[in-house]
Each structure stands twice: as C-alpha cells, then as structure tokens.
Design an enzyme around this catalytic site. Structure first.
Site, short mmCIF file in Angstrom:
data_model
loop_
_atom_site.label_atom_id
_atom_site.label_comp_id
_atom_site.label_asym_id
_atom_site.label_seq_id
_atom_site.Cartn_x
_atom_site.Cartn_y
_atom_site.Cartn_z
N THR A 177 18.64 71.08 58.89
CA THR A 177 18.31 70.11 57.84
C THR A 177 19.48 69.21 57.49
OG1 THR A 177 18.90 71.78 56.21
CG2 THR A 177 16.56 71.58 56.75
N LYS A 219 14.31 63.74 44.91
CA LYS A 219 13.88 64.61 46.01
C LYS A 219 13.94 66.07 45.58
CE LYS A 219 17.15 62.74 48.28
NZ LYS A 219 18.20 62.35 49.25
N GLY A 223 21.61 66.22 57.19
CA GLY A 223 21.39 64.78 57.39
C GLY A 223 20.03 64.28 56.94
N THR A 224 19.23 65.18 56.33
CA THR A 224 17.88 64.73 55.93
C THR A 224 17.95 63.63 54.85
OG1 THR A 224 17.81 66.68 54.53
CG2 THR A 224 16.46 66.75 56.49
N GLY A 225 18.90 63.77 53.90
CA GLY A 225 19.00 62.78 52.82
C GLY A 225 19.38 61.41 53.36
N CYS A 226 20.39 61.39 54.24
CA CYS A 226 20.84 60.11 54.83
C CYS A 226 19.70 59.49 55.62
CB CYS A 226 22.01 60.33 55.78
SG CYS A 226 23.37 61.22 55.04
#
Ligand SMILES: Cc1ncc(COP(=O)(O)OP(=O)(O)O)c(N)n1
Ligand SMILES: Cc1nc(C(=O)O)sc1CCOP(=O)(O)O
Ligand SMILES: [Mg+2]
Length: 559
Positions: free
Chosen positions: A271, A238, A273-276
C-alpha cells in the site's frame, strides 16, 4: 484557480439534446489506427449529423496533451512521491513534469534519510517549468519546510493554473515525519485557500485541525467541513486508516454536499504510495477535463484496481511494499482505441440488439448494429441471449470496430466474459447478474457499467457499487422481455429523482411515446433505450433516424 471550467455536466447532469442537423457529439479517442507501430496515439474526432451519414474527421494536428506538474519529494524506493506521480500520470496518459522538494533515502522498511532541496532551487525549478510548459494542473506532495510552501504559493500566484490539488503529506506510510509543525501553518494559511481540493488521510486531517480526534465517518464529515472552512474548494478525507471498517470509506465534501465513497479494503502489504497515487490521479483526471467528483471517483477506482492486481507482488523485505501502476492494465488496455471516459450524454439514443429479431428479419448482428449507428444511435448494447458464446465474441469484435469507427460505445448485456474477450467498452447488468462492484473489480476503472434499476434503493446501490449509469423500466409494457414489471412514467420519475447516476429509460418505448419520456424533465434522465422500435422493423436505419428526430425535438422543448 477556480475549477468552474472543470466542473462538467457530471455533477449536475442535464439532458443536453443535440441540436437538430448540427453536431450531435464530439468524442475524442486515443486511437492508434496502425496497430503495427507503437507511436504516440493520435486523435480521431468523429462528427455526427442526424440526417446524414457520419464522417470521421482526422485530427492529426490535435497535439496538446494534458499536463500535470507535481511538486513533491523523491522516494528512492519508487513506491511513493515523485516516482508514484510519474507512474500514475503515465498510466493515465497525462504528461508529468516534476519539481523536487526533497530527496529521501527510503525503502520498504522506512525512511533512512531526507535531503531537503534549498527553497531557492525549488523556486528555480518551479520557474523553469511554469514559465514555459503550459501546465494545466499542479499537485503537491511532500513540502518539507514553510519556506518551500511560501515559494510555491508565490509561483502559483505568478503562473496561475486550472487547478491545484494539495496532498498534505506529513507522515510516511512507515510512520516517519516528512513535514514539521511550521509547515502546518503554511498549509492552513497560504496553500489551502488556493487549493481546488485537499486530500488528507485521517491523521493529516486531524493534524491540520489541531489534533482533533478522528474515530468515525461522522468525525470525518465534521473534519471535511472544518477543512473546507480553511479555503479549499473541495475536501476529500481518506478513511483508509480508520479502524473497524471492512470498507475504505472516504468523505468528499464540495462545500454543499457530502459524499461517502466506499471501496472494499484490499488485503495486501503493498500500500506504499496510495496517497500520492490517488492525489496525482485526481490531478491527472482534472487535467483531462473531468469534473471534481468524477476525477475523485476515477482515482479511487484506479487505486483500488492497482492494489488488487498487485496484492501478491513482492518487492523489498519491509512491512509496506510498492504496487504496480501498470499491471491493472496489462490485459484490458491492449486495444489502442478505447473511449477515455463515459459521457452520460451517450445515453441519448441507446440501441439494444435482440438476436431473435435479427433472425426474424434475416439480418446479422453486425448488419443491425451498423444500421443503428448510421441512423444516429449514440450507444449500442449487444443483448444476444440465444447466441453461442464463440459466435457472440466474434460478432462483438466486428461490432466493436463498427462502433469505434463512429465514436459510439459498445456494451455487452450480462456477459462480462464476452466484454473482456472482445475488449468492449463495458457491460449492462441486471439485478440477478453479478454485482456492479464485482463487475468493476473484474473490468477495471475505465469500463462503462450500467445496472437495471426499478427502485430508488437499487439506484442508490448502483451508485455505491461504482456503476456509471442505470437503466430504468419497464416504463411501458413490453413483449421483448418476459414478465417484466412496468413502473410507468411515475416510477421512472421517482428513480430518476433519487439517482445520483445518469439514467436511461427502457421498456416499450418507441416513436409514439419516446417524446413523453424525454419531456419528463428530470435532469438525471439522459435518454431512451429501445429494442423492438429499432430492431423489430424492416429498416433499422430509417427507424433510428426518425426516433432520433423525435427525442431531439422533445428534449429541446421547455419543460
Ligand atoms: C439499458 C438497459 N436497461 C435495462 C436492461 C435490462 O437488463 P436486465 O435487467 O439484466 O435484463 P436483460 O436485458 O438481461 O433481460 C438492459 N438490458 N439495458
Ligand atoms: C431489455 C429490457 N429491460 C427492461 C427493463 O425494464 O429493465 S425492458 C426491456 C425490453 C425493452 O424492449 P423494447 O424496447 O422492445 O420494449
Ligand atoms: Mg441481464
């Protein structure tokens, strides 16, 4: 652990003709037929027979819900971790059970404390869920110690699942360390070889590879390849943190091909928590049966839409706020009966209406649509250039009911406003309409978007812009669309060969030449779109049935 069963025709589309006089297509709909109650939707399965009237088959016994298990840490602020995973699964209509590896005290300012759950209790939670609950996919987040990684790998060997999604969480958005160097070794040696996909950001990818520099998309591609060498079947690096880029570019590598997936950077503080969310959305889509690339694309759209809709949300006083997983769906998911996913095979016999032809034959739009779907049209587009907006919306609502009762998606030509107003399944837009990228932002991640393309460049742009399919033509001269440039079968072949999206051919196609088009034999070509061959005829039902028979036969012939 292999994902073979999850890799559907999305990655390698083939023309999949319906067997003559047999089942053409099964679509599963989340349908709540009684709009007055809010109970869990049941499923309605539609079965189509080309030469007989389609009949809905009730499937109230269809009770299996896709099931994801997240193995991650709790975030007291609920922006990330277990809480983000639960919200994502709820928004994506997937059941989510949880194994908590650590309890963190955190908010929008950062992480104030971490309490690790002892590994034998992690093992006990894993055993409780995996031994009993028919989990489809496991997704991992914060794994705070090497012993937890080992316990997880043991459990996965004992209770294999369809897919493993590894989000190698190491550092929180606020910069706090969530997993130490010993965990890195566990990832590299034990967990990644078992993973179907690993989803590091650039910092995590760099750490996993021994602190290699990561400054460009080219570095991300190299990292994706090196990470793939560690064993995961797919890698998504990412690039959201990459400096000097107006777009968020992620690199997806499936071991053979690289895909650069870009989405506009949303200007918001929210932003956290975007990865989870991205990883659990990928896992949720895999649990529903998506191919890997399709799951990744849906997850990117989901995160982008949620960020966009939550851009001005104010929760907490810190630098990084959480976002709202459900806000994006406030306006667009009121209807309880919408198709889950776009199926490229729906392009097989694509009926495009025409108001002038309906007037000429004294038919309403709804009569025309009903006859076409009864005759076997597999997707319908309302192309009503001369109808008043109010009448268009009213007619579209009725057409939508008809199409949904037959399991056929309904798209609107040009008019995003009409599509939104009636909650149609999507839109078809041309090169002079608004961009597919903007249409996607307006319509959200689930709607179908088709784009007219005459060239390879346009087809490439449609893919970049997150369209679902392209319409390519005019294959033959047509009287239906003025001044339309004809590209011929050769032009169609070139576009199809270059297109990463499924293609439907359009322009001057009818009984006499539809077979030639279908015999082109390029895998991305999924069907034919027709206007006058169905709607400028006395009996739409008969014409649709006959055309269906012709293209079915041609698609079955060896190329
Ligand atoms: C399936 C399909 N393909 C192409 C078109 C043409 O769309 P567009 O270029 O926007 O032209 P108009 O239809 O708006 O005249 C289409 N409608 N459907
Ligand atoms: C709406 C449309 N779009 C085209 C394109 O080339 O993109 S050709 C076309 C008209 C197709 O009508 P018929 O089936 O009657 O030829
Ligand atoms: Mg148009």
């Amino acid at each position: 652990m292999a994902t073979a069963q999850l890799l559907s025709s999305h990655l390698h589309p083939q023309i999949t003709p319906p067997l003559p006089s047999k089942l053409i297509t099964n679509r599963f709909w989340n349908c709540n037929t009684d709009s007055t109650n809010n109970q869990t939707p049941h499923f309605l399965k539609m079965q189509f027979q080309p030469n007989s009237t389609p009949t809905p088959i009730s499937e109230s016994q269809h009770n299996k819900i896709p099931h994801l298990l997240t193995v991650a840490g709790s975030d007291s602020g609920s922006g990330a971790g277990i809480q983000a995973d639960l919200k994502t699964c709820a928004a994506r209509r997937v059941y989510c059970s949880t194994v908590i590896t650590a309890v963190t005290a955190q908010n929008t300012l950062g992480v104030q404390g971490v309490h690790m759950v002892p590994e034998d209790f992690v093992a006990q939670q894993l055993n409780s869920v995996l031994s009993d609950m028919n989990v489809d996919v496991v997704k991992t987040g914060m794994l705070p110690s090497l012993s937890v990684v080992k316990v997880l790998c043991q459990s996965l060997r004992k209770f294999p699942v369809k897919a493993l999604v590894v989000d190698p969480v190491m550092v929180s958005t606020s910069g706090d360390i969530l997993a130490g160097p010993s965990v890195l070794a566990g990832f590299r040696e034990e967990l990644l070889p078992m993973a179907d996909i690993v989803t590091p950001n650039v910092k995590e990818a760099s750490a996993l590879l021994g602190d290699v520099p990561m400054k460009s998309v080219s570095d991300m591609r190299t990292a994706a390849k090196l990470l793939h060498d560690l064993g995961p079947r797919n890698v998504l690096v990412k690039g959201g943190d990459l400096p000097n880029s107006s777009d968020a570019i992620d690199v997806f590598f499936d071991g053979q091909e690289f895909y650069e997936l870009s989405s506009p950077r949303v200007n918001t503080r929210n932003t956290h928590g975007t990865g989870c969310t991205l990883a659990s959305c990928i896992a949720a889509e895999l649990a529903k049966g998506s191919s890997m690339l399709s799951a990744v694309k849906i997850a990117k759209r989901f995160v982008e839409s949620a960020l966009d809709y939550s851009r001005d949300l104010v929760i907490g006083n810190g630098a990084q706020g959480p976002f709202d997983h459900f806000l994006a769906f406030k306006n667009i998911s009121q209807s309880s009966c919408r198709q889950d996913r776009f199926n490229p095979n729906d392009l097989f016999l694509y009926a495009v209406t025409d108001s002038r032809m309906n007037s000429k034959w004294g038919r309403s739009i709804t009569e025309a649509v009903k006859a076409a779907v009864e005759g076997g049209a597999t997707i319908v587009q309302l192309r009503e250039k001369d109808v008043e907006t109010r009448d268009f919306v009213d007619a579209a609502k009725v057409c939508l009911e008809i199409c949904r009762s037959y399991g056929v998606p309904l798209l609107i030509n040009d008019r995003i406003d009409v599509a939104l107003a009636c909650d149609a399944d999507g839109v078809h837009i041309g090169q002079s309409d608004m961009s597919a990228r903007l249409a996607r932002t307006l319509l959200g991640p689930e709607k179908i978007i088709g784009v007219s393309c005459k060239t390879q460049e346009q087809a490439h742009q449609a893919w970049i812009d997150d369209a679902d399919y392209i319409g390519s033509g005019g294959v033959y001269p047509t009287n239906t669309k003025a001044n339309n440039r004809t590209i011929g079968l050769d032009g169609l072949r070139e576009v199809c060969k270059a297109s990463k999206l499924p293609v439907v051919a359009i322009g001057g196609i009818g009984m006499s030449n539809a077979g030639d088009v279908m015999k082109l034999g390029v895998p991305s070509l999924k069907g034919v779109a027709v206007v006058s061959a169905l709607f400028d005829r006395e009996c739409i039902l008969t014409e649709t049935r006959n055309l269906h028979a012709v293209i079915s036969e041609a698609a079955l012939l060896p190329q």
